[in-house]
Structure formats: structure tokens, C-alpha cells
Design an enzyme around this catalytic site. Structure first.
Site, PDB file in Angstrom:
ATOM      1  N   TYR A   1     -71.986 -81.621 -10.972  1.00 31.06           N
ATOM      2  CA  TYR A   1     -70.711 -81.079 -11.154  1.00 31.06           C
ATOM      3  C   TYR A   1     -70.883 -79.468 -10.511  1.00 31.06           C
ATOM      4  O   TYR A   1     -70.132 -79.105  -9.628  1.00 31.06           O
ATOM      5  CB  TYR A   1     -70.580 -81.052 -12.499  1.00 31.06           C
ATOM      6  CG  TYR A   1     -69.382 -79.826 -13.173  1.00 31.06           C
ATOM      7  CD1 TYR A   1     -68.008 -79.845 -12.447  1.00 31.06           C
ATOM      8  CD2 TYR A   1     -69.924 -78.917 -13.717  1.00 31.06           C
ATOM      9  CE1 TYR A   1     -67.288 -78.869 -13.044  1.00 31.06           C
ATOM     10  CE2 TYR A   1     -69.087 -77.801 -14.267  1.00 31.06           C
ATOM     11  CZ  TYR A   1     -67.776 -77.807 -13.924  1.00 31.06           C
ATOM     12  OH  TYR A   1     -66.803 -76.939 -14.279  1.00 31.06           O
TER      13      TYR A   1
ATOM     14  N   GLY B   1     -59.933 -81.400 -10.619  1.00 32.73           N
ATOM     15  CA  GLY B   1     -60.964 -81.877 -10.538  1.00 32.73           C
ATOM     16  C   GLY B   1     -61.894 -82.208 -11.731  1.00 32.73           C
ATOM     17  O   GLY B   1     -61.398 -81.882 -12.885  1.00 32.73           O
TER      18      GLY B   1
HETATM   19  C1  15L Z   1     -67.975 -75.624 -17.199  1.00 36.38           C
HETATM   20  O1  15L Z   1     -67.586 -75.510 -16.222  1.00 36.38           O
HETATM   21  C2  15L Z   1     -67.218 -76.488 -17.883  1.00 36.38           C
HETATM   22  O2  15L Z   1     -66.153 -76.733 -17.234  1.00 36.38           O
HETATM   23  C3  15L Z   1     -66.920 -76.235 -19.618  1.00 36.38           C
HETATM   24  O3  15L Z   1     -66.351 -77.520 -19.998  1.00 36.38           O
HETATM   25  C4  15L Z   1     -67.992 -75.586 -20.081  1.00 36.38           C
HETATM   26  O4  15L Z   1     -69.209 -76.459 -20.282  1.00 36.38           O
HETATM   27  C5  15L Z   1     -68.618 -74.555 -19.508  1.00 36.38           C
HETATM   28  O5  15L Z   1     -68.706 -74.621 -18.025  1.00 36.38           O
HETATM   29  C6  15L Z   1     -69.921 -73.843 -20.012  1.00 36.38           C
HETATM   30  O6  15L Z   1     -71.012 -73.652 -19.410  1.00 36.38           O
HETATM   31  O7  15L Z   1     -69.914 -73.438 -21.156  1.00 36.38           O
END
Ligand code: 15L
Length: 273
Positions: free
Chosen positions: A136, A74
Site C-alpha cells: 500500500y 483506491g
Molecule cells: C493510512 O494511510 C490509512 O489509510 C489509515 O487507515 C491509517 O492506517 C493511517 O494511514 C495511519 O497511518 O494511521
């Protein structure tokens, strides 16, 4: 659980590739899938099928005979609502329907962005309020609630990994709290896969970082404790901050600041929360 094949969605992503290598080395039989080709050599006990999470028939077919579904597929960063909804909501539903049909356990790659608007001064337990920091993060909160529903209604076991920042190394001051080493991630997912019973569980996906914002969760059920720590990077990263007050105030960091249009609440404001 482990004698049956394990389906891994998002296998071609950064975390999927790490998991493929580690879980194949543990002797698990892997069925890998992703919307893009798998970029590495396939381990002997793994097969790969290119598929779209939005194709429910394909996901049901891939899950046939599986005992565990590791759902790492996803959209994995903040995107517009219309981009997120297909893979992360409809795709998630396909995964859970497949798990229900197969009696499989779901290990869901949730994210700290499901709770990102909690302030960094707070220490959270896993049963804290969802405070998503974008579409997201909202899809990850929905995913955790989907797990709640499928456990309560259908007895589908699921472990929701609220992953902090899983990268080769932490790269800024925030990640001194949120970093999850690849090795800790792989051990965590392996334990989730082989554990006797999980029910509906939520686990903070972070290494043993002394600057953590996260406390109680269900890791005791699966017998996992992180072995690595971001603390060893503190000397080089403690001063590496963004300068953006919204980013630095909240746990979700830069995701909170994206398209942020609220007049910054003052801590003295009784409605600031
Ligand atoms: C996430 O959920 C992302 O997939 C990743 O790319 C980072 O941004 C991570 O969180 C984060 O919060 O550092």
C-alpha cells in the site's frame, strides 16, 4: 480553477464523505465517484456516478471539463500486491491521463506509509527518502512519483498530501504525532483546490501536533496551516502503545509489523539502515 467542476474519487470513503460535505458547503461543484454507492444525501451542487478506477474510459468521461481531481479512491490499507495494483497503480494512471487531457490539477491522497520505515526518532522534511512499509505504502510512493513525472513532462500540477492518521479523534500514542483532524483535512484540500499555482508539491497531512515527526513541506504555496492539535488527547493516550517493538520503532506503526520477517536490526549494526 474553482469555477470548473471538481472530480472526487473515493467519495464514499470516510475522508471522501467529509470532503463532499465541506467542499459543497464552500460552493464547489462536485462530481463524485466511487466503486460503491454514495451513502449520504447528495448536496445540491454534487452528482454521483458509480465507477471502477480500473475503467479508464469511465474516468476520462468523469473528468471531462473538470479543473481539479481530488484522488482519494483506491485501496487505503495494507493488502496483497495483486489487490493493490489495479486500483492504486492502473487507476492512478487513469486519473493522471484524465488530468493531462483536461489540464486539471491533481490532489492526491498519499500516505505516511510511503515513508513508514523511517524511525520515530527522525524528523523528516518532505523531500526525505521514500521508505514504504508495505505494498500500500509503495503504491503511494509510486503515486507521488507519478505526480513528479506528470509535472516535469506535461505540466500537470499536483499536490501530494502525505496524510498521517485522519480520524474523528486520535486513538493511540502514535496518533499524537500523526493525527489529522477532519476539519484540518477539509481546509487543506480546499486550499489545494483554490490555490493560484502549486507545481508539484508535497505536504504533510497532520494537525499541529507537538509530537510530530515531520517538518518542512510546500504548504506555503497553498497558504494552509492546521488549526487543531492532538496534544489535547495526550493525557489519555500517551501510554497507549502496542507492545510490538517493530510497530513502536517506526513511523508507519502497525503497517511495518505486518508480515515482517527481517531479523530485527540492532541500532549498533552499521547496516541497520
Ligand atoms: C493510512 O494511510 C490509512 O489509510 C489509515 O487507515 C491509517 O492506517 C493511517 O494511514 C495511519 O497511518 O494511521
Amino acid at each position: 480553477m474553482t469555477t470548473k467542476p471538481v472530480l472526487l474519487t473515493g467519495a464514499s470513503g470516510a475522508l471522501g464523505r467529509q470532503l463532499t460535505r465541506a467542499l459543497a458547503a464552500e460552493g464547489l461543484t462536485l462530481r463524485l465517484t466511487d466503486i460503491v454507492p454514495f451513502p449520504d444525501a447528495l448536496p445540491t451542487n454534487a452528482s454521483f456516478t458509480q465507477a471502477d478506477l480500473e475503467d479508464g474510459v469511465a474516468i476520462l468521461g468523469l473528468a471531462e471539463g473538470c479543473g481539479t481531481i481530488l484522488h482519494f479512491g483506491g485501496v487505503s490499507v495494507e493488502k496483497p500486491f495483486e489487490t493493490v495494483i489495479g486500483p492504486n497503480i492502473r487507476g492512478l494512471y487513469h486519473v493522471y491521463e484524465a488530468a493531462r487531457r483536461e489540464g486539471a490539477r491533481v490532489i492526491f491522497a498519499s500516505s505516511n506509509h510511503s515513508i513508514g520505515f523511517h524511525e520515530r526518532e527522525e524528523t523528516l522534511d518532505a523531500d526525505c527518502q521514500f521508505r514504504p512499509d508495505g505494498f500500500y505504502g509503495l503504491s503511494k510512493a509510486y503515486g507521488e512519483l507519478m505526480g513528479r513525472l506528470y509535472w516535469d513532462k506535461h505540466g500537470v500540477e499536483n499536490v501530494n498530501l502525505r496524510i498521517g492518521s485522519s480520524f474523528p479523534e486520535p486513538i493511540d500514542a502514535r496518533m499524537l504525532a500523526t493525527w489529522l483532524s477532519y476539519a484540518d483535512l477539509c481546509r487543506l484540500v480546499h486550499r489545494c483546490t483554490v490555490a493560484e499555482a502549486t507545481g508539484h508539491a508535497v505536504i504533510w497531512g497532520a494537525s499541529d501536533n507537538s509530537r510530530t515527526w515531520w517538518r518542512k513541506d510546500h504548504r506555503g504555496r497553498i497558504g494552509w496551516a492546521p488549526a487543531d492539535t492532538a496534544d489535547v488527547f495526550a493525557g489519555q493516550l500517551a501510554g497507549k502503545v502496542s507492545g510490538n517493538p517493530v510497530t513502536e520503532r517506526y513511523q508507519g506503526g502497525g503497517f511495518c509489523a505486518m508480515a515482517y520477517s527481517r531479523k530485527a536490526p540492532s541500532p549498533a549494526d552499521p547496516l541497520a539502515d
